[in-house]
Design a protein around this motif. Structure first.
Motif, PDB file in Angstrom:
ATOM      1  N   LYS A   1       0.838  -1.206   0.000  1.00  0.00           N
ATOM      2  CA  LYS A   1       0.000   0.000   0.000  1.00  0.00           C
ATOM      3  C   LYS A   1       0.872   1.255   0.000  1.00  0.00           C
ATOM      4  N   VAL A   2       1.955   1.219   0.783  1.00  0.00           N
ATOM      5  CA  VAL A   2       2.878   2.361   0.824  1.00  0.00           C
ATOM      6  C   VAL A   2       3.490   2.578  -0.556  1.00  0.00           C
ATOM      7  N   HIS A   3       3.861   1.501  -1.215  1.00  0.00           N
ATOM      8  CA  HIS A   3       4.420   1.596  -2.570  1.00  0.00           C
ATOM      9  C   HIS A   3       3.419   2.288  -3.496  1.00  0.00           C
ATOM     10  N   GLN A   4       2.149   1.937  -3.378  1.00  0.00           N
ATOM     11  CA  GLN A   4       1.132   2.549  -4.221  1.00  0.00           C
ATOM     12  C   GLN A   4       0.987   4.041  -3.915  1.00  0.00           C
TER      13      GLN A   4
ATOM     14  N   ASP B   1      -5.033  13.099   2.788  1.00  0.00           N
ATOM     15  CA  ASP B   1      -5.136  12.669   4.184  1.00  0.00           C
ATOM     16  C   ASP B   1      -5.155  11.136   4.274  1.00  0.00           C
ATOM     17  N   ALA B   2      -5.865  10.498   3.357  1.00  0.00           N
ATOM     18  CA  ALA B   2      -5.921   9.032   3.340  1.00  0.00           C
ATOM     19  C   ALA B   2      -4.536   8.444   3.083  1.00  0.00           C
ATOM     20  N   ASP B   3      -3.782   9.054   2.165  1.00  0.00           N
ATOM     21  CA  ASP B   3      -2.416   8.605   1.897  1.00  0.00           C
ATOM     22  C   ASP B   3      -1.571   8.691   3.163  1.00  0.00           C
ATOM     23  N   GLU B   4      -1.701   9.812   3.860  1.00  0.00           N
ATOM     24  CA  GLU B   4      -0.911  10.014   5.072  1.00  0.00           C
ATOM     25  C   GLU B   4      -1.283   9.007   6.147  1.00  0.00           C
ATOM     26  N   GLN B   5      -2.554   8.627   6.212  1.00  0.00           N
ATOM     27  CA  GLN B   5      -2.971   7.603   7.172  1.00  0.00           C
ATOM     28  C   GLN B   5      -2.360   6.254   6.833  1.00  0.00           C
ATOM     29  N   ILE B   6      -2.317   5.926   5.547  1.00  0.00           N
ATOM     30  CA  ILE B   6      -1.695   4.677   5.109  1.00  0.00           C
ATOM     31  C   ILE B   6      -0.213   4.677   5.472  1.00  0.00           C
TER      32      ILE B   6
ATOM     33  N   LYS C   1      15.534  11.049  -3.830  1.00  0.00           N
ATOM     34  CA  LYS C   1      14.405  10.810  -4.737  1.00  0.00           C
ATOM     35  C   LYS C   1      14.807   9.807  -5.819  1.00  0.00           C
ATOM     36  N   ASN C   2      16.018   9.912  -6.327  1.00  0.00           N
ATOM     37  CA  ASN C   2      16.506   8.966  -7.326  1.00  0.00           C
ATOM     38  C   ASN C   2      16.561   7.550  -6.748  1.00  0.00           C
ATOM     39  N   GLN C   3      17.045   7.418  -5.518  1.00  0.00           N
ATOM     40  CA  GLN C   3      17.094   6.101  -4.880  1.00  0.00           C
ATOM     41  C   GLN C   3      15.687   5.542  -4.694  1.00  0.00           C
ATOM     42  N   ALA C   4      14.749   6.386  -4.307  1.00  0.00           N
ATOM     43  CA  ALA C   4      13.367   5.941  -4.130  1.00  0.00           C
ATOM     44  C   ALA C   4      12.771   5.491  -5.464  1.00  0.00           C
ATOM     45  N   GLU C   5      13.052   6.239  -6.521  1.00  0.00           N
ATOM     46  CA  GLU C   5      12.522   5.877  -7.837  1.00  0.00           C
ATOM     47  C   GLU C   5      13.133   4.568  -8.341  1.00  0.00           C
TER      48      GLU C   5
ATOM     49  N   GLN D   1       3.880   5.784  -5.579  1.00  0.00           N
ATOM     50  CA  GLN D   1       3.653   5.928  -7.012  1.00  0.00           C
ATOM     51  C   GLN D   1       2.698   7.093  -7.280  1.00  0.00           C
ATOM     52  N   ALA D   2       1.660   7.205  -6.478  1.00  0.00           N
ATOM     53  CA  ALA D   2       0.690   8.287  -6.649  1.00  0.00           C
ATOM     54  C   ALA D   2       1.335   9.642  -6.361  1.00  0.00           C
ATOM     55  N   TYR D   3       2.266   9.667  -5.401  1.00  0.00           N
ATOM     56  CA  TYR D   3       2.926  10.914  -5.010  1.00  0.00           C
ATOM     57  C   TYR D   3       3.720  11.511  -6.176  1.00  0.00           C
ATOM     58  N   ASN D   4       4.106  10.678  -7.131  1.00  0.00           N
ATOM     59  CA  ASN D   4       4.826  11.176  -8.302  1.00  0.00           C
ATOM     60  C   ASN D   4       3.952  12.058  -9.188  1.00  0.00           C
ATOM     61  N   VAL D   5       2.615  11.889  -9.087  1.00  0.00           N
ATOM     62  CA  VAL D   5       1.725  12.644  -9.970  1.00  0.00           C
ATOM     63  C   VAL D   5       0.770  13.580  -9.240  1.00  0.00           C
ATOM     64  N   ARG D   6       0.710  13.469  -7.906  1.00  0.00           N
ATOM     65  CA  ARG D   6      -0.193  14.346  -7.157  1.00  0.00           C
ATOM     66  C   ARG D   6       0.316  14.491  -5.726  1.00  0.00           C
TER      67      ARG D   6
END
Length: 123
Positions: free
Chosen positions: A24-27, A39-44, A103-107, A30-35
Motif C-alpha cells: 500500500k505504501v508503494h502505491q 489525508d488518506a495517503d498520510e494515514q496509510i 528521490k533517485n534512490q526511491a525511484e 507511485q501516486a505521489y509522483n503525480v499528485r
C-alpha cells in the motif's frame, strides 16, 4: 495489480500483514509522483510506519520470513523504497542535491518493486 498474499506466501500472519502494508505504501509513493499526498495517503503511511516500527526487532533479527525467495526479495525492495522515500519526505528542498539523490534512490527502488511484483503476478 492485486497480488494474492495468503498462507502460501508466509505462514506468519504478521509477515503477510507487513507485506500488505508495504505494498500500500508503494502505491502511495507511485501516486505521489503525480499528485500531492491526501489525508488518506498520510494515514496509510502512518499505519505502515507504525507497523514497521512495531515489527522492527523481528525485521532486524531476520525473523520476517516468506516461503519463497522472490517474496523475500519483494519485501527487501519495499523496505528499501520506504527508507529512500522517507528520506525524500524528511530532506525537503533545503539541500537539493541530497533531496535529488534520495528521490533517485526511491525511484530506483520503486522500479525494482514494480518489476518484482509483475514477476510474482505472472506466476
Amino acid at each position: 495489480m492485486a497480488l494474492k498474499i495468503n498462507q502460501s506466501v508466509s505462514k506468519d500472519a504478521q509477515s503477510r500483514d507487513l507485506l500488505k502494508e508495504l505494498i500500500k505504501v508503494h502505491q502511495v509513493h507511485q501516486a505521489y509522483n503525480v499528485r500531492d499526498l491526501t489525508d488518506a495517503d498520510e494515514q496509510i503511511l502512518e499505519k505502515a510506519f507504525n507497523k514497521t516500527r512495531q515489527l522492527m526487532p523481528r525485521i532486524t533479527a531476520k525473523k520476517i520470513k516468506f516461503d519463497d525467495k522472490q517474496w523475500d526479495s519483494l519485501f527487501n525492495l519495499l523496505m528499501a523504497e520506504q527508507i529512500a522515500f522517507a528520506r525524500v519526505l524528511s530532506e525537503g528542498d533545503e539541500n537539493l542535491t541530497t533531496y535529488a539523490q534520495a528521490k533517485n534512490q526511491a525511484e530506483q527502488a520503486a522500479a525494482l518493486v514494480n518489476a518484482q511484483m509483475v514477476k510474482l503476478d505472472k506466476k
